[in-house]
Design a protein around this motif. Structure first.
Motif, short mmCIF file in Angstrom:
data_model
loop_
_atom_site.label_atom_id
_atom_site.label_comp_id
_atom_site.label_asym_id
_atom_site.label_seq_id
_atom_site.Cartn_x
_atom_site.Cartn_y
_atom_site.Cartn_z
N GLY A 385 113.66 31.89 64.92
CA GLY A 385 112.17 31.22 65.34
C GLY A 385 111.51 32.58 65.69
N ILE A 386 112.20 33.74 66.09
CA ILE A 386 111.21 35.01 66.19
C ILE A 386 110.58 35.69 65.00
CG2 ILE A 386 111.23 37.42 67.30
CD1 ILE A 386 113.18 36.51 69.31
N ILE A 387 111.56 35.58 63.99
CA ILE A 387 111.21 35.98 62.70
C ILE A 387 109.95 35.22 62.01
CG2 ILE A 387 111.82 36.27 60.25
CD1 ILE A 387 114.79 36.66 61.04
N GLU A 388 110.06 33.92 62.29
CA GLU A 388 108.97 32.97 61.99
C GLU A 388 107.66 33.42 62.66
OE1 GLU A 388 108.63 31.44 59.47
OE2 GLU A 388 110.46 30.42 58.62
N LYS A 389 107.91 33.60 64.12
CA LYS A 389 106.73 34.00 64.92
C LYS A 389 106.33 35.34 64.48
CE LYS A 389 104.98 33.79 69.69
NZ LYS A 389 103.93 34.88 69.31
N ALA A 390 106.99 36.36 64.22
CA ALA A 390 106.39 37.42 63.97
C ALA A 390 105.49 37.45 62.38
CB ALA A 390 107.62 38.60 63.45
N LYS A 391 106.00 36.73 61.62
CA LYS A 391 105.28 36.19 60.34
C LYS A 391 103.99 35.75 60.85
CE LYS A 391 107.86 34.45 57.13
NZ LYS A 391 108.97 33.63 56.45
N LYS A 392 103.89 34.94 61.55
CA LYS A 392 102.61 34.05 61.83
C LYS A 392 101.71 35.20 62.44
CE LYS A 392 104.47 29.64 62.09
NZ LYS A 392 104.80 28.50 62.95
N ASP A 393 102.29 36.00 63.10
CA ASP A 393 101.45 37.23 63.97
C ASP A 393 101.03 38.27 63.10
OD1 ASP A 393 101.72 35.36 66.36
OD2 ASP A 393 103.09 36.53 67.15
N GLY A 394 101.36 38.46 61.73
CA GLY A 394 100.92 39.26 60.89
C GLY A 394 102.07 40.34 60.41
N GLY A 395 103.28 39.88 60.79
CA GLY A 395 104.30 40.83 60.40
C GLY A 395 104.71 40.68 59.06
N GLU A 396 105.01 41.54 58.20
CA GLU A 396 105.28 41.31 56.76
C GLU A 396 106.87 41.85 56.59
OE1 GLU A 396 104.64 43.72 52.28
OE2 GLU A 396 103.88 44.49 54.21
N VAL A 397 107.61 40.63 56.22
CA VAL A 397 109.10 40.69 55.98
C VAL A 397 109.18 41.64 54.65
CG1 VAL A 397 111.04 39.59 55.53
CG2 VAL A 397 109.44 38.80 57.26
N ILE A 398 109.84 42.60 54.58
CA ILE A 398 110.05 43.26 53.29
C ILE A 398 111.43 43.47 52.81
CG2 ILE A 398 107.92 44.86 53.74
CD1 ILE A 398 109.91 47.09 54.62
N ALA A 399 112.23 42.88 53.66
CA ALA A 399 113.77 42.70 53.18
C ALA A 399 113.95 41.45 54.02
CB ALA A 399 114.42 44.04 53.24
#
Length: 546
Positions: A385-399
């Motif tokens: 859930g936190i990973i998804e929220k971070a993505k919605k808030d503009g975080g970029e998952v690079i790995a």
């Protein structure tokens, strides 16, 4: 008693040697056999242990295997309120005899327990930690074998040193002495899932200085903790000194802290729960004989700070180990990474992504996986859930950024890059395999130190990486309150008993430093004794004479 006719010296204490479990080695074969045997015999039945007697309540709860959640490792009987009261009463009845037992005999129990763990029970205890708590062989070796041995042995060493501390001065005709008494009442130990050794130490530290203890284990570590209790009994621990009461945490804990005989809480767990317990204990102050000792280690939002002079390859390796060993389920695990732009664009990002993408994730029953499952469904849901929220808030998952709970609770090691240094994944404790990177401008090194110091409420562990000595010194000074364990050119995990006393302040706990002599001061109540040999003959002092 003859055992009190000498001042005994304990054996020389050192850290338990680590075994490597290389292919074809005897230790790998031994551990594999223990895992296979445990798999074939599970599920195990775990009773409450009250005054050394096994009691089955019929209220059966389960401890699953996180790598294969359809399988049950243990079924444990939850303690009833009546049993909890029996545990408290039984411990208190045993208190006088235990605290009056000669120190050499108490010490011998812990030294024997350590030897039993190092030898007879090593692989069984490791297998329970692997299957029940999701650790791979190396993480189980660090925890359930080496560190637990170290806690018990170094406890003996430190308590010997504690008892030797006596007043340095005696006036003429006077002998001054200090006694280190246990606390009045009983200690409640509330232990976590992630380290079998912490469970043993949270009980062992207060007990070795003469206290009695009610042990509330984590539901997710019940079986390994049950084995530790079994080992202590086999080592000679009187059966009522440690009462083993698995069950519903809020109910068991509340009943214990509502007892007028409650003397201390020894806790490792979440910040929220610890704060709540502190408030409840405070509200009960009028019922207690004294002020209970509250000793706790909670969460962290731990950091690595890289200076432009840092070595990239070493820095990446240290970050991966700190963030992703045991799927980030260490209170000291790396969560926040601060990298200067020159380093990030000069190879750090590329090396990090390449290395993280090579990490394999899988069950503890396979030797080749660096990372395993997270502990339970609620942890899996929180992390993803936190990973998804971070993505919605503009975080970029690079790995990473992928997960699967169809069989086990597996979350891939995940690296998020954020432009907001106070985003959710930079501030909220995740307790999973997620690191978030913030790239700062090279010129902003000192302001980044300030940013690290003020971004979260925690203060557990942190690291600085640099070859520039002035930068190392400056960061160490600016971040002096940001971490109770501070590392220079080393990862922020892996404190060793007897070498790096562990604990943090701020929201991370009371910083009482387990693995050192400091922790034992919290569980004793000192008495100063002055004995006069020369009787005065007149109440007047010379200054009263004319």
């Amino acid at each position: 008693m003859s055992s009190q006719l000498a001042a005994f010296r304990v054996p020389v204490i050192d850290n338990e040697p680590m075994r490597n479990y290389a292919p074809g080695s005897a230790e790998r074969a031994g551990l594999q056999a223990a895992v296979d045997k445990m798999l074939s015999q599970a599920p195990f039945e775990v009773p409450c242990i009250i005054d050394g007697k096994t009691i089955k309540t019929g209220d059966v709860q389960t401890q699953i295997m996180p790598h294969d959640h359809a399988r049950v490792l243990a079924k444990y009987h939850a303690a009833t309120p009546e049993l909890v009261q029996q545990a408290i009463d039984g411990a208190l009845k045993a208190k006088t005899a235990w605290e009056e037992l000669p120190w050499a005999d108490r010490a011998a129990i812990f030294l024997k327990a350590a030897d039993l763990i190092a030898g007879k029970y090593r692989y069984e205890l490791m297998a329970a930690t692997m299957l029940g708590q999701g650790k791979n062989a190396w993480q189980a070796e660090i925890d359930a074998a080496a560190e637990l041995c170290d806690f018990f042995r170094f406890s003996v060493k430190y308590v010997e040193e504690l008892y030797a501390q006596q007043p340095p001065r005696n006036s003429a005709g006077v002998w001054n002495r200090t006694e280190f008494r246990p606390l009045e009442g009983f200690v409640l130990a509330v232990t976590p899932f992630n380290f079998t050794a912490i469970g043993g130490n949270l009980v062992g530290a207060p007990v070795i200085v003469g206290n009695v203890c009610v042990w509330k284990p984590s539901p997710m570590a019940t079986y390994s903790n049950f084995l530790v209790h079994k080992i202590l009994l086999e080592a000679g621990m009187p059966p009522s000194v440690i009462q083993f009461v698995p069950g519903d945490a809020p109910k068991v804990v509340q009943q214990c802290i509502d007892s007028p005989k409650f003397a201390s809480l020894h806790f490792t767990g979440s910040t929220h729960v610890f704060r709540d317990l502190w408030k409840k204990i405070a509200s009960n102050l009028d019922i207690y004989k004294g002020y209970p000792r509250i000793v706790g280690e909670t969460g962290g939002k731990n950091f690595h700070l890289y200076h432009p002079s840092a070595d990239i390859q070493s820095g990446v390796v240290q970050a991966i180990r700190a963030a992703f060993e045991y799927s980030g389920q260490k209170c000291s695990a790396l969560a926040r990474v601060y990298v200067p732009r020159s380093l990030w664009e000069g190879g750090f990002q590329q090396t990090l992504v390449e290395q993280v993408n090579k990490i394999t994730i899988g069950p503890c029953t396979s030797w080749d996986h660096f990372t395993g499952p997270v502990i339970a469904k609620h942890s899996f849901d929180k992390i993803t859930g936190i990973i998804e929220k971070a993505k919605k808030d503009g975080g970029e998952v690079i790995a990473g950024g992928k997960w699967d709970d169809s069989k086990g609770f597996f979350v891939q090691p995940t690296v998020i890059v954020t432009k907001d240094p106070k985003s959710v994944s930079m501030t909220q404790e995740i307790f999973g395999p997620v690191m978030t990177v913030y790239v700062y401008e090279d010129a902003d090194f000192e302001s980044t130190c300030e940013l690290i110091d003020t971004t979260t409420e925690y203060g557990l562990t942190g690291s600085i990486f640099a070859t520039d000595r002035l930068a190392l010194q400056r960061a160490a000074h600016l971040l002096r309150n940001a971490a109770g364990n501070f590392y220079i050119n080393d990862k922020c995990t892996g404190a060793v008993v007897g070498q790096q006393p562990f604990g943090g302040a701020r929201a991370s706990g009371t910083n009482d430093k387990s693995g050192s002599i400091n922790i034992f001061y919290r569980f004793i109540s000192a008495r100063s004794v002055k004995e006069n040999f020369v009787a005065p003959t007149d109440y007047l002092y010379p200054s009263n004479l004319l």
